[in-house]
Write an enzyme that holds these catalytic residues in place. Structure first.
Site: not given
Ligand code: NAD
Length: 349
Positions: A85, A185, A261
């Site tokens: 990351k 979503g 999420a």
């Protein structure tokens, strides 16, 4: 940079293999690349986050935590890549220099000679990604709707979770509550809409909701503070982290939790509490690996192919089936089982 004893003593440190500090005085670039695991000669993968941190220590800790999570996600998705990351700090020094900043960052990614390949995370736009990809061959995801593939993976995970709860994958007659109507979503709503009995949705942004009701007239919009309380088959957290916490867990009225999420539980122990309440939890990094799977397809092949990605996404329900089976057998939470299975994979790299 050297991994000092001080870094090793951080709670987020987990035998990380490499850490790079990136700095450039002209553009105000300051950030870190953390490489958690390395799989053979393959690059380690993880998106780049552009975020405001209090100080360098906080940025480094975020990079350590998030790179570790990427190793879990990659292992669960059956991908032969270690986790990594990057975080870049938003600072006064880089205000107004966005394009130059991302260009310089991409040049510094080149210095890692392909050992780190990255895409966009929170704070990095499609435009930033395009700027980076002009300066570096190690940038992925410029040409792909990762939100769609993440949602499709969640959709497959929902079917497997329903099977665990009801014995059948069938969606007809089932009800859902989706928290967050953003990139993932919305795509999930679209996938579910024509096949299910009822969908509740919520978002803190009312503009998004007003448009939605025109396209999807049968949805029920509820207040964002009530979405997790709906009596539904599946609650789908598709917004920010920690939507299941000490307070909300007592208010849940669902039979299963599956969403896009990251870090849905505020702490891992809540997995045991969900088990005790009889709520089936599909671990977040297993259910939401579709975005990673899709960008890896682009990276490996030079371009992405829908049918190939859909085939690869089937790893998500396969992994869940294994996790649910072990959870039933051992009476342990799906969180514990998933962590054990994934860490066994990447600790062998
Ligand atoms: P997004 O920013 O496009 O959408 C998030 C939406 O949630 C926004 O519309 C926002 O207004 C809404 N929201 C924020 N707080 C809320 C709350 N308390 N209640 C209701 N709505 C709220 O983000 P996204 O790309 O859809 O990602 C959602 C989550 O999935 C994030 O945790 C992200 O890290 C994770 N994720 C995304 C991908 C991807 O491919 N985009 C892949 C893996 C994981």
């Amino acid at each position: 940079m050297e991994i000092t004893e001080e870094i090793k003593s951080l709670p987020e440190f987990d035998d990380h293999k490499k850490i790079f500090r990136m700095e450039d005085l002209n553009t105000g670039l300051l950030g870190f690349v953390a490489i958690h695991r390395i799989h053979g000669k393959n690059p380690s993968l993880g998106a780049t986050r552009f975020w405001r941190y209090q100080d360098e220590a906080e940025a480094l800790r975020d990079a350590l935590r998030l790179s570790r999570l990427m190793s879990y996600k990659s292992a669960a998705a059956g991908l032969p890549y270690g986790g990594a990351k990057a975080v870049i700090m938003i600072r006064d020094e880089n205000t107004g220099k966005r394009e130059e900043l991302f260009k310089e960052y991409a040049r510094q990614v080149n210095n890692l000679q392909g050992s780190f390949v990255t895409g966009s995370d929170v704070g990095v736009s499609k435009q930033d990604l395009e700027v980076m990809s002009l300066a570096s061959p190690y940038i992925i995801g410029t040409d792909i709707n990762a939100g769609y593939y993440t949602a499709l993976g969640v959709f497959y995970a929902i079917k497997k979770t329903l099977k665990q709860i009801t014995g059948e994958e069938d969606l007809a007659g089932r009800s859902f509550a989706i928290q967050g109507m953003g990139k993932t979503g919305l795509e999930l709503l679209d996938l579910l809409y024509s096949q299910v009995r009822r969908i509740f949705v919520a978002d803190i942004n009312s503009d998004v909701l007003n448009e939605l009701i025109i396209k999807y007239p049968d949805i029920t919009i509820v207040n964002s503070s009530d979405i997790h309380k709906q009596a539904v088959d599946i609650f789908c957290p598709c917004a920010l982290s920690h939507s299941i916490n000490e307070q909300t867990i007592g208010e849940l009225n669902c039979r299963g939790i599956v969403g896009s999420a990251n870090n849905q539980l505020s702490k891992a122990e809540l997995g045991e509490s969900l088990l005790a309440k009889g709520i089936v939890y599909a671990p977040d990094y297993v259910a939401n690996g579709g975005g990673l799977i899709s960008v890896v397809d682009e990276f490996k092949n030079g371009n992405h192919q829908d049918s190939r990605i859909k085939e690869a996404l089937l790893q998500i329900p396969r992994a869940l089936e294994l996790i649910f089976g072990e959870s039933n057998k051992l009476g342990l939470s799906t969180v514990v089982i998933a962590d054990e299975l994934a860490s066994k994979v990447f600790n062998n790299y």
